[in-house]
Write a protein that holds these residues in place. Structure first.
Motif, PDB file in Angstrom:
ATOM      1  N   LEU A  65       0.832  -1.208   0.000  1.00  0.00           N
ATOM      2  CA  LEU A  65       0.000   0.000   0.000  1.00  0.00           C
ATOM      3  C   LEU A  65       0.866   1.257   0.000  1.00  0.00           C
ATOM      4  O   LEU A  65       0.537   2.245  -0.667  1.00  0.00           O
ATOM      5  CB  LEU A  65      -0.925  -0.010   1.221  1.00  0.00           C
ATOM      6  CG  LEU A  65      -1.979  -1.125   1.247  1.00  0.00           C
ATOM      7  CD1 LEU A  65      -2.760  -1.074   2.560  1.00  0.00           C
ATOM      8  CD2 LEU A  65      -2.930  -0.992   0.063  1.00  0.00           C
ATOM      9  N   GLN A 269      -4.932   1.870   8.415  1.00  0.00           N
ATOM     10  CA  GLN A 269      -6.281   1.316   8.565  1.00  0.00           C
ATOM     11  C   GLN A 269      -6.595   0.317   7.439  1.00  0.00           C
ATOM     12  O   GLN A 269      -7.162  -0.757   7.689  1.00  0.00           O
ATOM     13  CB  GLN A 269      -7.311   2.445   8.543  1.00  0.00           C
ATOM     14  CG  GLN A 269      -7.310   3.306   9.802  1.00  0.00           C
ATOM     15  CD  GLN A 269      -8.326   4.425   9.718  1.00  0.00           C
ATOM     16  OE1 GLN A 269      -8.357   5.180   8.747  1.00  0.00           O
ATOM     17  NE2 GLN A 269      -9.179   4.536  10.726  1.00  0.00           N
ATOM     18  N   ARG A 270      -6.213   0.681   6.218  1.00  0.00           N
ATOM     19  CA  ARG A 270      -6.479  -0.204   5.085  1.00  0.00           C
ATOM     20  C   ARG A 270      -5.665  -1.486   5.189  1.00  0.00           C
ATOM     21  O   ARG A 270      -6.152  -2.579   4.891  1.00  0.00           O
ATOM     22  CB  ARG A 270      -6.149   0.526   3.783  1.00  0.00           C
ATOM     23  CG  ARG A 270      -6.674  -0.173   2.537  1.00  0.00           C
ATOM     24  CD  ARG A 270      -6.441   0.679   1.315  1.00  0.00           C
ATOM     25  NE  ARG A 270      -6.609  -0.114   0.097  1.00  0.00           N
ATOM     26  CZ  ARG A 270      -6.053   0.179  -1.062  1.00  0.00           C
ATOM     27  NH1 ARG A 270      -5.282   1.250  -1.170  1.00  0.00           N
ATOM     28  NH2 ARG A 270      -6.261  -0.571  -2.121  1.00  0.00           N
ATOM     29  N   SER A 273      -7.293  -3.721   7.752  1.00  0.00           N
ATOM     30  CA  SER A 273      -8.517  -4.320   7.213  1.00  0.00           C
ATOM     31  C   SER A 273      -8.212  -5.476   6.268  1.00  0.00           C
ATOM     32  O   SER A 273      -8.792  -6.567   6.379  1.00  0.00           O
ATOM     33  CB  SER A 273      -9.334  -3.240   6.496  1.00  0.00           C
ATOM     34  OG  SER A 273     -10.474  -3.798   5.880  1.00  0.00           O
ATOM     35  N   LEU A 274      -7.299  -5.257   5.321  1.00  0.00           N
ATOM     36  CA  LEU A 274      -6.955  -6.307   4.358  1.00  0.00           C
ATOM     37  C   LEU A 274      -6.289  -7.498   5.041  1.00  0.00           C
ATOM     38  O   LEU A 274      -6.578  -8.660   4.719  1.00  0.00           O
ATOM     39  CB  LEU A 274      -6.025  -5.732   3.281  1.00  0.00           C
ATOM     40  CG  LEU A 274      -6.640  -4.702   2.327  1.00  0.00           C
ATOM     41  CD1 LEU A 274      -5.569  -4.092   1.436  1.00  0.00           C
ATOM     42  CD2 LEU A 274      -7.731  -5.336   1.477  1.00  0.00           C
TER      43      LEU A 274
END
Length: 426
Positions: A65, A269-270, A273-274
């Motif tokens: 990311l 945060q992403r 989550s992933l």
């Protein structure tokens, strides 16, 4: 066991999330056919993720990311454009070459597909490229993250089968490069027959290539540090993943200066989550693996296959077809955790090297990332291209042909996979 698999298939067809389908099917099987206390479920779920090597997954996801948001992906695109942008079908070539480079950092096919799509799809549309073919090629380029180290899928395979992560990573290099060449040749053949649109190329320039290479040097250091450190025994895969996050942060924030401190929290945060989505699948799938082992399914399947054939070649053909079909309908990590504990002992019994079989599994499931109905990379590329999966699927078979050729060549020429692991580890 038929009830477990049948119930799982029925739940998935009904639209229930995979993680719930795995858990419910396992629960029904335990209640119906065993006297095992239900507390064992909680123990197996916890045990499925209580693994230090699995901690590599969230860090590799975070590194991917950061790469996507911090300008690293753009440098790879620029370098690939200077390297192959003069060839017919230049943007196809750039997409595939970029996918190979990004795969050596992120280990996540969906992240790589999103990064390549967002950069190249607008330019492809502007030049009049076939949008569906473009999306298919970008999806295939992104799917190479499953086979080229440091692959998250390779980490899961190595942990599941008790293999060296370093050997698995090295085993993926040869098939990964073979897959790259197959896709480049396939895309070139399509572009060659596509008319003047695909011959809108720039002349090769050594100066441009040198400039792009110098700008990409910090980004190119990331895969060297990750894979070199693991293979050289300097650090474990989990430590390498942490270092990957640190290095990509330094490059993105202080060298490229395209990522600020304020951008980090949404990325964290992403990543959480992933990673949670992947790890909860690992935890529930571990129940399935335990049920399979306790009911003696591997031994029964081995006996059946031995009664059908004594040929390792026939066995590989059967397994390749099985994994290709499974990859169309099931998420890769779930498929690995359910099938590999059954198939790996049988493959070893046929004299197949476990590293080769693990890499072959990853390669099969990477094909599943671009085949409907489940292919996640196909979904991502279609979404960015503004096309439906059905529309893009009409072109995806043109990409599947070179991928399948690379797959079967890898299956039946073990040296492609085993040359580097044997060279390094003996």
């Amino acid at each position: 066991m038929i009830l477990a698999f049948g119930g799982f298939a029925l739940l998935i067809v009904s639209g229930i999330p995979i993680v719930l389908g795995l858990g419910i099917a396992a629960l029904i099987t335990i209640i119906t056919f065993t006297d095992v206390p239900l507390a064992i479920l909680a123990q197996r779920v916890y045990g499925g993720v209580n693994s230090f090597p699995l901690m590599a997954i969230p860090f590799f996801v975070a590194a991917g990311l950061i790469m996507e948001a911090g300008g690293i992906a753009r440098r790879f695109v620029d370098l690939a454009s200077a390297l192959v942008g003069w060839i017919t079908g230049s943007l196809f070539m750039v997409a595939i070459t970029t996918g190979t480079g990004l795969a050596a950092i992120s280990g996540s096919g969906s992240a790589d597909t999103a990064a390549i799509s967002s950069i190249l799809i607008p330019e492809m549309k502007k030049r009049g490229y076939d949008v569906d073919m473009s999306a298919s090629i970008i999806a295939a380029a992104g799917s190479m993250a499953s086979i080229i180290p440091p692959s998250i899928i390779m980490v899961v395979i190595a942990i599941t089968t008790n293999q060296s992560i370093g050997a698995m990573f090295l085993g993926g290099v040869g098939p990964g490069l073979l897959l790259t060449m197959a896709l480049l040749l396939g895309a070139w053949a399509f572009a060659k027959r596509g008319g003047a649109t695909y011959r809108d190329t720039e002349a090769f320039s050594r100066g441009r290539l040198w400039t792009a290479f110098v700008r990409a040097i910090p980004s190119l250091c990331v895969p060297v540090v990750i894979v070199g450190g693991i293979v050289g025994g300097v650090f474990t895969a989990t430590e390498a993943a942490c270092i990957a996050v640190f290095v990509t942060l330094i490059i993105s924030c202080f060298i490229h200066r395209e990522l600020g401190l304020g951008d980090l929290w949404p990325l964290i945060q992403r990543a959480i989550s992933l990673s949670a989505a992947v790890l909860i699948i690992v935890s529930t799938a571990s129940i399935f693996s335990w049920i399979i082992a306790s009911l003696g399914i591997p031994q029964a399947l081995d006996a059946w296959l031995r009664s059908v054939t004594d040929s390792a070649i026939t066995f590989l053909l059967i397994v390749n077809i099985l994994l290709l079909v499974v990859g169309m309908f099931m998420e890769s990590i779930s498929a690995i955790l359910i099938l590999l504990p059954v198939l790996m002992p049988i493959a070893v019994g046929y004299g197949i090297d476990p590293v080769q079989f693990g890499v072959l599994t990853a390669l099969n499931l990477s094909v599943g990332l671009i085949t409907p109905p489940y292919g996640i990379c196909l979904y991502v590329a279609s979404l960015v291209a503004g096309r439906s999966v059905e529309q893009v699927s009409r072109r995806v078979w043109l990409v599947l042909i070179p991928m399948l050729l690379a797959l079967f060549l890898t299956a039946f020429v073990p040296a492609i996979t085993l040359f580097l692991p044997q060279l390094v580890y003996g």
